[in-house]
Write a protein that holds these residues in place. Sequence first.
Motif, PDB file in Angstrom:
ATOM      1  N   GLN A  88     -13.329   3.451  -4.767  1.00 22.70           N
ATOM      2  CA  GLN A  88     -13.036   2.218  -5.499  1.00 22.70           C
ATOM      3  C   GLN A  88     -14.006   2.031  -6.665  1.00 22.70           C
ATOM      4  OE1 GLN A  88     -12.141  -2.274  -4.346  1.00 22.70           O
ATOM      5  NE2 GLN A  88     -14.292  -1.781  -4.173  1.00 22.70           N
ATOM      6  N   GLN A  89     -15.279   2.336  -6.409  1.00 20.29           N
ATOM      7  CA  GLN A  89     -16.285   2.259  -7.470  1.00 20.29           C
ATOM      8  C   GLN A  89     -15.917   3.165  -8.635  1.00 20.29           C
ATOM      9  OE1 GLN A  89     -20.188   1.325  -7.205  1.00 20.29           O
ATOM     10  NE2 GLN A  89     -18.912  -0.436  -6.658  1.00 20.29           N
ATOM     11  N   LEU A 129      -5.665   6.189  -4.828  1.00 18.28           N
ATOM     12  CA  LEU A 129      -6.484   5.251  -4.051  1.00 18.28           C
ATOM     13  C   LEU A 129      -5.651   4.597  -2.944  1.00 18.28           C
ATOM     14  CD1 LEU A 129      -9.080   3.699  -3.461  1.00 18.28           C
ATOM     15  CD2 LEU A 129      -8.508   2.110  -5.285  1.00 18.28           C
ATOM     16  N   PHE A 130      -4.416   4.214  -3.291  1.00 12.70           N
ATOM     17  CA  PHE A 130      -3.555   3.620  -2.268  1.00 12.70           C
ATOM     18  C   PHE A 130      -3.180   4.644  -1.191  1.00 12.70           C
ATOM     19  CE2 PHE A 130      -3.102   0.179  -5.305  1.00 12.70           C
ATOM     20  CZ  PHE A 130      -3.082  -0.920  -4.459  1.00 12.70           C
ATOM     21  N   ALA A 131      -2.982   5.881  -1.618  1.00  4.89           N
ATOM     22  CA  ALA A 131      -2.705   6.942  -0.632  1.00  4.89           C
ATOM     23  C   ALA A 131      -3.893   7.081   0.315  1.00  4.89           C
ATOM     24  CB  ALA A 131      -2.425   8.263  -1.348  1.00  4.89           C
ATOM     25  N   SER A 187       2.959  13.513  -4.090  1.00  2.00           N
ATOM     26  CA  SER A 187       1.825  14.379  -4.428  1.00  2.00           C
ATOM     27  C   SER A 187       0.501  13.618  -4.399  1.00  2.00           C
ATOM     28  CB  SER A 187       2.036  14.997  -5.810  1.00  2.00           C
ATOM     29  OG  SER A 187       2.148  13.973  -6.768  1.00  2.00           O
ATOM     30  N   ASN A 188       0.549  12.267  -4.517  1.00  3.29           N
ATOM     31  CA  ASN A 188      -0.698  11.498  -4.391  1.00  3.29           C
ATOM     32  C   ASN A 188      -1.415  11.813  -3.084  1.00  3.29           C
ATOM     33  OD1 ASN A 188      -0.614  10.171  -6.826  1.00  3.29           O
ATOM     34  ND2 ASN A 188       0.518   8.411  -6.025  1.00  3.29           N
ATOM     35  N   PHE A 189      -0.619  12.049  -2.047  1.00  2.00           N
ATOM     36  CA  PHE A 189      -1.228  12.325  -0.741  1.00  2.00           C
ATOM     37  C   PHE A 189      -1.892  13.691  -0.718  1.00  2.00           C
ATOM     38  CE2 PHE A 189       1.531   8.851   0.313  1.00  2.00           C
ATOM     39  CZ  PHE A 189       0.766   8.121   1.201  1.00  2.00           C
ATOM     40  N   THR A 200       0.833  -1.196   0.000  1.00  4.86           N
ATOM     41  CA  THR A 200       0.000   0.000   0.000  1.00  4.86           C
ATOM     42  C   THR A 200       0.872   1.251   0.000  1.00  4.86           C
ATOM     43  OG1 THR A 200      -1.586  -1.229   1.320  1.00  4.86           O
ATOM     44  CG2 THR A 200      -1.940   1.124   1.157  1.00  4.86           C
ATOM     45  N   LEU A 201       1.888   1.230   0.864  1.00  2.00           N
ATOM     46  CA  LEU A 201       2.790   2.380   0.944  1.00  2.00           C
ATOM     47  C   LEU A 201       3.517   2.588  -0.388  1.00  2.00           C
ATOM     48  CD1 LEU A 201       4.303   4.584   2.552  1.00  2.00           C
ATOM     49  CD2 LEU A 201       5.957   2.831   3.195  1.00  2.00           C
TER      50      LEU A 201
END
Lengths: 300, 281
Positions: free
Chosen positions: B237-238, B249-251, B59-61, B32-33
């Motif tokens: 997720q949808q 999404l993982f962030a 930047s995802n975060f 995930t990280l």
Amino acid sequence: MNSGSSKLQRNIFIASFIIPTFVFYCIFTVYPVLQGLYYSMFDWSGMSQHKEFVGFRNFKDLFHDPIVWKAIGNDYFLVVGKVIGIMTIATFFAVALTRFRFKLAGFFRSIFFIPNILSVVVIGVLWNFIYNPQIGFLNGFLSLFTKDTVSITWLGFTSHTIWMLLPPTIWAGIGFYMILLIAAIQNIPDSLYEASELEGANQWHQFSKITIPLVWEQMKVSILNIMMTTLNGSFVIVWIMTQGGPDNSTQVMGSYLYQMAFQQYHFGYGASIGVLILVLSLITTVALQRLLRHETVELG
Amino acid sequence: MNLGIRNPVAKGFFYILLLLWTVSVIYPLLWTLLDSLKDNEQFFIHAPWSLPRFPLLWSNFSYVWSKYNFNTYFVNSLIVTVGSTVLGLLLSAMTAYVLARYTFRGSNFLYLLYIASMMIPFILALIPLFFLMNSMHLINTKLGLIFVYASSLLAFGIFVLAGFFKSLPKELEESAQIDGASHFGTFFRIMLPLAQPGLVTVAIINVLNIWNEYVVGTIIVNDPTQYTLPIEIAVMQQEMQYRTEWGPLFAALLVTIVPVLIMYILFQRKIASGITAGAVK
């Protein structure tokens, strides 16, 4: 202070500590549960004022609804799969981390519990990525051993997809039951093991003759708990991972209830599925308790 | 005296099993990280376990935090979790104390009622709850979530805390009352502080449950400004079917996981004791 006023004070105190909680509980828990029983007797879209009393017709319809039977089958498939998977692995870990005297036992124990602190939603999304056909871990891993890239849609088969729900739910459940069993094993007096050691009993004998009988009560509680939480709670993992699909093949009673009520607005029918879950949970609890009855060994 | 497994081959075999399970638990978190730092291209071209490319996409975060409004969901989750835990804990502590220390007509029945309700599937209450909240104008409000969650915490709290209050010595209350403390004073100034270890255990278990709750949330809340983290994760997720933003999404998953992970690291022992206390019904 005379006893009359002190008695009054006592009663005021008791009432003021009991009543708010009770009222609160009745409004937000007891009342909705009873309402659920009541709604199951109605044909009701939820949106209109019109609510037609139909008695037990919803239940008769349930009986003739093939998806309900499918859902019940899936629920019990998950119950059996989880009980076997979780109990086997959790018992093994609990014994390994207590009786086998491994160094690092404390470390393993802390790590193994981690899935239990995650939201089921998080677990579902994570495992969706493990199963993802294009970018998933499982296909990527299998591709290491094959010439062509593996691109199996793990969650796409009507016949097998329900099996794919077992690994995440077992993975997520182990830690909790392991902790319970560890606590139970630690309550067994060391002297029992020492005595058996002197008589030359090996690890397997100790496990089958001492550990299992003495933690049987705990195992029974665990099995009942797995059954209850599965019948009542499988809905979330199903909803996140497959939405009951493909073609209703992973539908469980909870997801069907949600779909009927909140997507198709058959609230009465949905409520009757809720009653079905209640009835089946109670029947299964009684049946399991009979089945698992076993002379419990009391420690003197 | 018992030295555990002595056969080195058997011991090695069991060690390997334990290590494999450790990897199966740790790896998804690590994954995930790592994936929270990748861009889309890396998801499609490289193996799922490949390390993220430099420069890392931190930047995802900030993207989920501002563009996906995770600041709002995080605060919503925080308010709902703290609110329902405090309310649930106060109500269950008061009732648990009275049930543990006073006998009155119906006290046993009341205790059994709370305990027995733990056996009723909550899913049965889901549909009526929706209409109840609707008629009370609590749909799409944090207060609505707080009320339902607090109520769902009561049975467990009463069960564990009643056991805890029973284990405290009676002499303490008696001497407090001889000194002239009222029933209320005895509870708030003496018994509640003494019950702190039990309260902390129940509070932590409750916080974990509420922070992760999804079903009730998704039924009572459909206004995106009121979402909690799990609801938004499910919605996100949808949406990924229509737009692929795997990295964010993982962030988002990590933002949801980290607070409970920190809590677990700090309070491991409390959590374990809460589970053992709660499961032995």
